[in-house]
Scaffold this active site. Structure first.
Site, PDB file in Angstrom:
ATOM      1  CB  THR C  17      -0.893   0.017   1.255  1.00 13.61           C
ATOM      2  OG1 THR C  17      -0.046   0.033   2.416  1.00 13.61           O
ATOM      3  CG2 THR C  17      -1.806  -1.192   1.305  1.00 13.61           C
ATOM      4  CG  ASP C  18      -0.072   4.618  -2.304  1.00 11.84           C
ATOM      5  OD1 ASP C  18      -1.089   4.964  -1.665  1.00 11.84           O
ATOM      6  OD2 ASP C  18      -0.042   4.606  -3.534  1.00 11.84           O
ATOM      7  CB  ALA C  19       0.996   8.069   1.863  1.00 15.98           C
TER       8      ALA C  19
END
Lengths: 133, 133, 133, 133
Positions: C17-19
């Site tokens: 995942t990312d921010a």
């Protein structure tokens, strides 16, 4: 004695972050590896080029302390300083700092010199050893 | 006392390897995180769901020893065993083993419970604490 | 004609995942590569083992459509179906679906067979070609 | 008409490579994202800061052609040029080139402006649109 350790600047990109909104803990190890690579390159050496001469450098062990999170778009500084040079390994102290100079992550990384591809301990070349310490 | 620690099976894919032909040293931290996540899930909890309740779990510090390299296509087993449960943190001992049972990488990971989003130490919920130890 | 395409189950971990709270767009290419690898393995072959015989398989080009985001902890299914087999390349249609069967990401990936290490186009071995189509 | 497209320099590190000895195909998408981010930053904007205003930018679709492999330690240049600006999306043409100016990887990336967090199409702010084209 050297005063300021070798360091590289580094921007946090979205690829480095996770759903918690901060840099994923494994990704600091990428940052540390980049700084070690550039430290060695800055001395005129190349840790990987040795493969053709039957030499490789591998991480033997490490310790990391995560003090504060780095965030998307942060400009960071990642340092690398060799604090111990032994016959077949060396130890690198490394820090990730933000642009206020606060330490976010600290690590101690032990890098071993090994024969390639059979990965047996091997003496570090004298030129490299004396350049790094 | 539990004998066999919790463990997940895991295949090494090309994404995990590097030009040295082995698993890149940072990627074992991804494997360790997956095993911790599944350990907690196996107890009926979800480390991330707490975000909405103002709780998060972050890695405080870790130590890793790299003993032997894992290679492309290897089938590995990654274990996670909570060896210490304190008021605001717990320690997880973790191993990556190959399918001969040899330990390739060993780690000790200290995970802290913090308030979210201000990241101050916070007591671990009793239910979670008693499930993990 | 085969009805259901080959597919593997896959859990979304925090590393993916990312921010933005969703799977980072590059990471679906890791998922697609895992599914292609397992498709080939399911037929009794190994795309990488050929290196010693002077053969390699590389991605020549791809198209991806991102329809809906995958989220942390999602259980996904990633499919791979060879839709074209030519002399020196094949095309794989791939989908990432959630557990309601909705397609989240669709891709078309052209994989080329090349000589190794000089990376010139090379005919795909007949056994592999007939197993994949 | 603009002549030279916006581009950033970039070093290939061991983290980017795979057991084939070349940059892993998914990692070029990280390079492309870094270049798009810096293009937008160079215009005085920040694609992520909009989250607090209910705006986000997501990759809608992309096409990539892999022409030649990038190798460990290569110094690359990654370009980003907006070639189409529509009401709710824009298209970015991107190239990874080596230091002889040869194109290694070419991509076309369609980026959509969406409301956040419900991810519905949304008009791109006029200021950003006119800065990018």
């Amino acid at each position: 004695m050297s005063d300021k350790p070798f360091a590289i600047p580094l921007r946090v990109y979205i690829e480095d972050t996770d759903a918690g909104g901060i840099v994923f803990y494994a990704n600091y190890l990428k940052y540390f590896e980049r700084a070690r690579t550039e430290l060695v390159r800055s001395k005129g050496f190349d840790l990987r080029s040795g493969l053709s001469d039957g030499v490789s450098y591998v991480v033997h062990s490490l310790e990391v302390k995560y003090l504060r999170p780095a965030l998307l778009d942060d400009m960071l500084s990642v340092s690398a300083r060799v604090t111990k040079m032994a016959r077949t390994y060396f130890v690198v102290e490394q820090h990730v700092s933000n642009n206020s100079g606060e330490c976010l992550v600290a690590a101690s990384v032990k890098v071993a010199c090994v024969s390639y591809p059979d990965l047996k301990p091997k003496a570090i070349a004298e030129k490299l050893a004396s350049a790094l310490i």
